[in-house]
Write a protein that holds these residues in place. Structure first.
Motif, PDB file in Angstrom:
ATOM      1  N   UNK A   1      40.797  32.516  44.024  1.00 34.24           N
ATOM      2  CA  UNK A   1      40.485  31.889  42.848  1.00 34.24           C
ATOM      3  C   UNK A   1      41.172  32.616  41.656  1.00 34.24           C
ATOM      4  N   UNK A   2      41.285  34.068  41.788  1.00 31.02           N
ATOM      5  CA  UNK A   2      41.513  34.886  40.684  1.00 31.02           C
ATOM      6  C   UNK A   2      42.560  35.965  41.421  1.00 31.02           C
ATOM      7  N   UNK A   3      43.334  36.344  40.609  1.00 33.17           N
ATOM      8  CA  UNK A   3      44.534  37.355  40.787  1.00 33.17           C
ATOM      9  C   UNK A   3      44.508  38.372  39.765  1.00 33.17           C
ATOM     10  N   UNK A   4      44.890  39.644  40.131  1.00 34.60           N
ATOM     11  CA  UNK A   4      44.949  40.605  39.201  1.00 34.60           C
ATOM     12  C   UNK A   4      46.378  41.499  39.744  1.00 34.60           C
ATOM     13  N   UNK A   5      46.848  42.189  38.943  1.00 36.48           N
ATOM     14  CA  UNK A   5      47.864  43.282  39.086  1.00 36.48           C
ATOM     15  C   UNK A   5      47.231  44.392  38.750  1.00 36.48           C
ATOM     16  N   UNK A   6      47.053  45.585  39.617  1.00 35.25           N
ATOM     17  CA  UNK A   6      46.685  46.921  39.009  1.00 35.25           C
ATOM     18  C   UNK A   6      47.716  47.890  39.375  1.00 35.25           C
ATOM     19  N   UNK A   7      47.810  48.908  38.646  1.00 32.44           N
ATOM     20  CA  UNK A   7      48.445  50.165  38.929  1.00 32.44           C
ATOM     21  C   UNK A   7      47.877  51.473  39.503  1.00 32.44           C
TER      22      UNK A   7
ATOM     23  N   UNK B   1      44.392  48.352  34.926  1.00 31.11           N
ATOM     24  CA  UNK B   1      45.064  46.929  35.112  1.00 31.11           C
ATOM     25  C   UNK B   1      46.203  46.804  34.670  1.00 31.11           C
ATOM     26  N   UNK B   2      47.234  46.228  35.557  1.00 35.12           N
ATOM     27  CA  UNK B   2      48.424  46.020  35.117  1.00 35.12           C
ATOM     28  C   UNK B   2      48.546  44.480  34.209  1.00 35.12           C
ATOM     29  N   UNK B   3      47.703  43.363  34.860  1.00 42.51           N
ATOM     30  CA  UNK B   3      47.615  42.117  34.183  1.00 42.51           C
ATOM     31  C   UNK B   3      46.307  41.952  33.935  1.00 42.51           C
ATOM     32  N   UNK B   4      46.108  40.841  32.992  1.00 42.83           N
ATOM     33  CA  UNK B   4      44.649  40.433  32.973  1.00 42.83           C
ATOM     34  C   UNK B   4      44.252  39.786  34.108  1.00 42.83           C
ATOM     35  N   UNK B   5      42.970  39.334  34.233  1.00 43.38           N
ATOM     36  CA  UNK B   5      42.723  38.745  35.622  1.00 43.38           C
ATOM     37  C   UNK B   5      43.113  37.333  35.332  1.00 43.38           C
ATOM     38  N   UNK B   6      43.704  36.837  36.222  1.00 44.41           N
ATOM     39  CA  UNK B   6      44.407  35.321  36.179  1.00 44.41           C
ATOM     40  C   UNK B   6      43.442  34.265  36.815  1.00 44.41           C
ATOM     41  N   UNK B   7      43.169  33.173  36.529  1.00 47.77           N
ATOM     42  CA  UNK B   7      42.386  32.205  37.375  1.00 47.77           C
ATOM     43  C   UNK B   7      43.535  31.280  37.794  1.00 47.77           C
ATOM     44  N   UNK B   8      43.428  30.871  39.085  1.00 49.03           N
ATOM     45  CA  UNK B   8      44.308  30.008  39.693  1.00 49.03           C
ATOM     46  C   UNK B   8      43.337  28.676  39.694  1.00 49.03           C
TER      47      UNK B   8
END
Length: 163
Positions: free
Chosen positions: A90-96, A121-128
């Motif tokens: 349901x959610x995605x995120x990129x972290x470094x 975090x690299x991206x915000x939390x994205x909702x799919x």
């Protein structure tokens, strides 16, 4: 390279428990021996390595890739471990993470090759599925950056060069 920043894409169904997607040629599991790829460098892994050196607004390909990747539009041949094999999260995120090799004595004692430290975090939390607004913001950010470079005749050290 002594230290290497890497983007790890992770998914969640509840925003509490996150599970990483492991790519075959990128650092991930610290107990896994790094692969040998020379002279070949897998392009996606290379792009993600360099993307970690700047922010995601400068790399607008990453967010659409993350959304498409989780819809299984990309081949399983690039993934070493898919934590969501039957459906998209349901959610995605990129972290470094910052990865470093352990010295040989510690490597043999602990049976792990790398250490890693979560940087940010690299991206915000994205909702799919990815909302049109989330995708539009990433693409508009790239358009602004490209236009500023074109108008100024090169790299802009000001407001558009956010890396």
């Amino acid at each position: 390279t002594i230290s290497r920043s890497e983007i790890i894409i992770r998914g969640s169904d509840d925003r509490e428990n996150w599970f990483p997607y492991e790519f075959k040629w990128k650092p991930g599991d610290v107990e896994k021996k790094p692969g040998f790829t020379a002279p070949h460098q897998p392009r996606l892994d290379w792009k993600m390595w360099f993307a970690a050196l700047r922010n995601y607004e400068i790399n607008p390909w990453l967010i659409p890739f993350m959304a498409d990747f989780c819809k299984a539009l990309y081949s399983d041949s690039i993934v070493g471990n898919n934590p969501f094999p039957n459906s998209s999260p349901k959610y995605l995120q990129g972290v470094v993470y910052d990865y470093r090799f352990k010295d040989s004595e510690i490597r043999y004692r602990d049976n792990s090759w790398l250490t890693r430290k979560l940087l940010s975090p690299y991206t915000t939390t994205l909702q799919l599925p990815l909302a049109i607004g989330q995708l539009a913001l990433a693409l508009l950010s790239e358009l602004e950056y490209s236009e500023s470079k074109q108008l100024l005749g090169g790299s802009n050290p000001g407001s558009f060069d956010r890396g």
